[in-house]
Design an enzyme around this catalytic site. Structure first.
Site, PDB file in Angstrom:
ATOM      1  N   HIS A 109       4.636 -22.909   8.377  1.00 55.95           N
ATOM      2  CA  HIS A 109       6.049 -22.739   7.894  1.00 55.95           C
ATOM      3  C   HIS A 109       6.748 -24.122   8.636  1.00 55.95           C
ATOM      4  O   HIS A 109       7.804 -24.272   8.392  1.00 55.95           O
ATOM      5  CB  HIS A 109       6.624 -21.428   8.208  1.00 55.95           C
ATOM      6  CG  HIS A 109       6.984 -21.011   9.579  1.00 55.95           C
ATOM      7  ND1 HIS A 109       5.836 -20.654  10.288  1.00 55.95           N
ATOM      8  CD2 HIS A 109       8.262 -21.166  10.306  1.00 55.95           C
ATOM      9  CE1 HIS A 109       6.369 -20.450  11.567  1.00 55.95           C
ATOM     10  NE2 HIS A 109       7.637 -20.731  11.633  1.00 55.95           N
ATOM     11  N   ARG A 163       0.846  -1.202  -0.066  1.00 53.51           N
ATOM     12  CA  ARG A 163       0.105   0.017   0.010  1.00 53.51           C
ATOM     13  C   ARG A 163       0.915   1.134  -0.054  1.00 53.51           C
ATOM     14  O   ARG A 163       0.376   2.393  -0.316  1.00 53.51           O
ATOM     15  CB  ARG A 163      -0.940   0.125   1.228  1.00 53.51           C
ATOM     16  CG  ARG A 163      -1.965  -0.776   1.400  1.00 53.51           C
ATOM     17  CD  ARG A 163      -2.774  -1.061   2.666  1.00 53.51           C
ATOM     18  NE  ARG A 163      -3.790  -1.574   2.616  1.00 53.51           N
ATOM     19  CZ  ARG A 163      -5.045  -1.122   2.226  1.00 53.51           C
ATOM     20  NH1 ARG A 163      -5.133   0.204   2.024  1.00 53.51           N
ATOM     21  NH2 ARG A 163      -6.273  -1.861   2.015  1.00 53.51           N
ATOM     22  N   LYS A 171      -0.702 -18.295   7.145  1.00 52.61           N
ATOM     23  CA  LYS A 171      -1.755 -18.252   8.047  1.00 52.61           C
ATOM     24  C   LYS A 171      -1.729 -17.110   8.842  1.00 52.61           C
ATOM     25  O   LYS A 171      -0.709 -16.222   8.750  1.00 52.61           O
ATOM     26  CB  LYS A 171      -1.040 -19.259   9.096  1.00 52.61           C
ATOM     27  CG  LYS A 171       0.279 -19.045   9.713  1.00 52.61           C
ATOM     28  CD  LYS A 171       0.369 -20.016  10.958  1.00 52.61           C
ATOM     29  CE  LYS A 171      -0.117 -19.590  12.393  1.00 52.61           C
ATOM     30  NZ  LYS A 171       0.616 -18.648  13.077  1.00 52.61           N
ATOM     31  N   LYS A 217      14.112 -20.952  23.814  1.00 51.96           N
ATOM     32  CA  LYS A 217      13.439 -21.440  22.511  1.00 51.96           C
ATOM     33  C   LYS A 217      13.669 -22.839  22.289  1.00 51.96           C
ATOM     34  O   LYS A 217      14.938 -23.303  22.103  1.00 51.96           O
ATOM     35  CB  LYS A 217      13.876 -20.705  21.099  1.00 51.96           C
ATOM     36  CG  LYS A 217      13.124 -20.935  20.184  1.00 51.96           C
ATOM     37  CD  LYS A 217      13.513 -19.966  18.950  1.00 51.96           C
ATOM     38  CE  LYS A 217      12.842 -20.442  17.464  1.00 51.96           C
ATOM     39  NZ  LYS A 217      11.427 -19.946  17.738  1.00 51.96           N
ATOM     40  N   PHE A 252      -4.913  -3.256  -2.358  1.00 51.67           N
ATOM     41  CA  PHE A 252      -5.300  -4.525  -2.773  1.00 51.67           C
ATOM     42  C   PHE A 252      -6.977  -4.678  -2.812  1.00 51.67           C
ATOM     43  O   PHE A 252      -7.465  -5.777  -3.514  1.00 51.67           O
ATOM     44  CB  PHE A 252      -4.721  -5.714  -1.765  1.00 51.67           C
ATOM     45  CG  PHE A 252      -3.361  -5.489  -1.427  1.00 51.67           C
ATOM     46  CD1 PHE A 252      -2.570  -5.093  -2.669  1.00 51.67           C
ATOM     47  CD2 PHE A 252      -2.976  -5.922  -0.199  1.00 51.67           C
ATOM     48  CE1 PHE A 252      -1.207  -5.166  -2.318  1.00 51.67           C
ATOM     49  CE2 PHE A 252      -1.490  -5.812  -0.004  1.00 51.67           C
ATOM     50  CZ  PHE A 252      -0.566  -5.390  -1.236  1.00 51.67           C
ATOM     51  N   LYS A 270      10.369 -26.897   7.778  1.00 57.44           N
ATOM     52  CA  LYS A 270      11.835 -27.136   8.554  1.00 57.44           C
ATOM     53  C   LYS A 270      12.128 -28.410   8.353  1.00 57.44           C
ATOM     54  O   LYS A 270      11.403 -29.610   8.175  1.00 57.44           O
ATOM     55  CB  LYS A 270      11.243 -26.904  10.316  1.00 57.44           C
ATOM     56  CG  LYS A 270      10.996 -25.579  10.515  1.00 57.44           C
ATOM     57  CD  LYS A 270      10.525 -25.466  12.079  1.00 57.44           C
ATOM     58  CE  LYS A 270      10.004 -24.347  12.480  1.00 57.44           C
ATOM     59  NZ  LYS A 270      10.931 -23.084  12.802  1.00 57.44           N
ATOM     60  N   ASP A 291      -2.784 -19.321  17.394  1.00 60.53           N
ATOM     61  CA  ASP A 291      -1.522 -18.888  16.740  1.00 60.53           C
ATOM     62  C   ASP A 291      -0.636 -20.099  16.453  1.00 60.53           C
ATOM     63  O   ASP A 291       0.147 -20.126  15.678  1.00 60.53           O
ATOM     64  CB  ASP A 291      -0.788 -17.851  17.616  1.00 60.53           C
ATOM     65  CG  ASP A 291       0.349 -16.985  17.050  1.00 60.53           C
ATOM     66  OD1 ASP A 291       0.081 -16.843  15.810  1.00 60.53           O
ATOM     67  OD2 ASP A 291       1.257 -17.014  17.743  1.00 60.53           O
ATOM     68  N   HIS A 345       0.787 -25.231  13.824  1.00 63.71           N
ATOM     69  CA  HIS A 345       1.991 -25.909  13.951  1.00 63.71           C
ATOM     70  C   HIS A 345       2.181 -27.050  14.791  1.00 63.71           C
ATOM     71  O   HIS A 345       2.402 -28.092  14.529  1.00 63.71           O
ATOM     72  CB  HIS A 345       2.957 -24.831  14.830  1.00 63.71           C
ATOM     73  CG  HIS A 345       3.332 -23.573  13.819  1.00 63.71           C
ATOM     74  ND1 HIS A 345       3.099 -23.543  12.692  1.00 63.71           N
ATOM     75  CD2 HIS A 345       3.278 -22.405  14.437  1.00 63.71           C
ATOM     76  CE1 HIS A 345       3.249 -22.302  12.450  1.00 63.71           C
ATOM     77  NE2 HIS A 345       3.418 -21.644  13.278  1.00 63.71           N
TER      78      HIS A 345
END
Ligand code: BG6
EC number: 1.1.1.49
Length: 489
Positions: free
Chosen positions: A175, A49, A145, A342, A93, A179, A232, A237
């Site tokens: 995604h 945009r 997603k 993580k 869009f 992996k 989420d 996932h």
């Protein structure tokens, strides 16, 4: 990675100046180019945009590339070649008049990929615009997603896309499927008869899937607060990981054979009734705490936060799959923001031997575990029982790992980012690593009943300090079954 370029295409990237494009998609495309996988006449058109000079926006893309590609991987020649493929067009869009302008800009296109890195609410408008401008025929569409926020809204998005693009040209991203180690689950399970013969309720007692993040909301409060950790992370996932672990062997590696098996697992997931939620599901929300020696704010103190939000940033749950293979085997899922580290890991706990002959005090040691580490330090380790060495040790047992560390084994090879693999597969027209419409819908159906139950029960998230492994209730969730989270994390 092979270095034969894939067929040339034009990639139109909607949301081309957004966070995902700048942080993930352009770096991934650059890496494909650097590896010699993009054909000489492949072009990339970023669409946003943002008005202003295209050159200014392309310079911005270049700056981000240099920031997000690791320093050792920035090769000037490859960088210049990549930047020369790029162009930018400013467009709204939702404006139907913008699409003929886009068609003019593109000129004749033999093969196009339209990548929607925008909110799903505009996917329908983009599809209509592309079709009206005659750009749908030879185009594959890639949908990021989240596709909707529940079953009904995801159906609406899927239908709006399907009105112009058939399923075999629709690529829905999760995604995690890109992996390297997630794909390895397929090799591990179906190329090793050793595991496959043991992969059922006769031999496995339970399965843990943990996807923990150290980061908090990172400026995404507006989006995240509408979603929460269940939508989420679990809806996509974690349920995808669960499917790959639990599915039956597909008859071949074709996209539909794999997806048919995954759908069977999603259909077999037992619903969790509102009155079972207290025992089987834990919601949490982080409060201020300490990560790596630094104090970090709580969820409600993050920038732009609504201080009354009851959105969850952590979920732990006990799922059951109702079929012959998995009857009676709980799957414990756990995911949260602001955890101590993580870590994405799957642990398969095998049952004890049927007849126990060693000293009673060693019994808790006995059980084989297969630990599949998805990130970081990708690898697989199998905990096996051995005897302590030495004349004075008698038949004293110990648990030792048989280790396979991908980072050590393939020391010189870089592990490609998930988006590199996914973009390459779209260019090749291979749908294996993408999610079919019915998978998304069954996953939403299962999550919707949890969310409805939370609402019905007025279930508020439990606080946990940032830098810890979630509310204590998530420990109770598993200890009630006489177990603990692997490594007592
Ligand atoms: C995204 C979620 O899909 O996955 C994010 O929207 C999350 O909230 C991210 O941080 C985690 O991905 P990864 O690859 O870093 O584990």
């Amino acid at each position: 990675m092979a270095s034969q370029p894939v067929e040339p295409c034009t990639l139109a990237l909607f949301g081309g100046l957004g966070d995902l494009a700048l942080r993930k998609l352009f770096p991934a495309l650059y890496q494909l180019d650097r590896a010699g996988l993009l054909a000489a006449d492949t072009r990339i058109l970023a669409l946003g945009r943002e008005s202003g000079e295209p050159a200014t926006h392309m310079a911005e893309i270049g700056e981000h590339l240099r920031r997000y590609v690791p320093a050792g991987e920035v090769e000037e020649g490859a960088m210049q070649r990549f930047l020369a493929r790029l162009d930018y067009l400013s467009m709204d869009f939702l404006d139907t008049d913008a699409y003929p302008v886009l068609a003019d800009k593109l000129g004749p296109v033999a093969r196009m990929i339209a990548y929607f890195a925008t909110p799903a609410a505009v996917y329908g408008a983009i599809c209509e615009g592309l079709a009206a401008a005659g750009l749908a025929e030879r185009t594959r569409v890639v949908l990021e997603k989240p596709i909707g926020h529940d079953l009904d809204s995801s159906r609406a998005v899927n239908e709006a896309v399907a009105a112009h693009f058939p399923e075999n040209r629709t690529y829905r991203i999760d995604h995690y499927l890109g992996k390297e180690t997630v794909q390895n689950l397929i090799a591990l399970r179906f190329a090793n008869s050793l595991f496959e013969t043991q992969w059922n309720q006769h031999h496995i007692s339970h399965v843990e899937i943990t996807v923990a993040e150290q980061v908090g909301i990172e400026g995404r409060w507006g989006y995240f607060d509408q979603a929460g950790q269940l939508r989420d992370m679990i809806q996509n996932h974690l349920l995808q990981l669960l499917c790959l672990i639990a599915m039956d062997p597909p008859s071949d590696l074709s996209a539909d054979s794999i997806r048919d098996e995954k759908v069977k697992v999603l259909k077999a997931l037992a619903p969790i009734a509102p009155e079972q939620l207290g025992q089987q599901v834990v919601r949490g929300q982080y409060v201020a705490g300490n990560i790596l020696g630094k104090t970090v704010p709580g969820y409600l103190e993050e920038e732009h936060a609504n201080t009354h939000s009851d959105t969850e940033t952590f979920v732990a749950l006990r799922a059951e799959i109702r079929n012959w293979r998995w009857s009676g085997v709980p799957f414990y899922l756990r995911t949260g923001k602001r955890m101590p580290q993580k870590l994405s890991q799957i642990v398969i706990h095998f049952k004890e031997p049927p007849h126990y002959i060693f000293a009673p005090e060693q019994r808790p040691l006995i059980s084989n575990r297969l630990v599949i580490r998805l990130q970081p330090d990708e690898g697989i380790s199998l905990q096996v029982m051995t005897k302590e060495q030495g004349l004075d040790k008698g038949m004293q047992l110990r648990s030792d790992p048989l280790q396979l560390s991908f980072s050590n084994t393939y020391r010189s090879a870089r592990i490609p980012d998930a988006y590199e693999r996914l973009l390459l597969e779209v260019m090749k027209g291979n749908q294996n690593l993408f999610v079919r419409k019915d998978e998304i819908e069954y996953a939403w159906k299962w999550c919707d009943q949890l969310i409805a139950g939370w609402r019905q029960q007025g279930d508020a998230p439990r606080p946990y300090a940032a830098g810890t492994w979630g509310p204590t209730a998530s420990i109770a969730l598993i200890t009630r079954d006489g177990r603990s989270w692997y490594g007592d994390l």
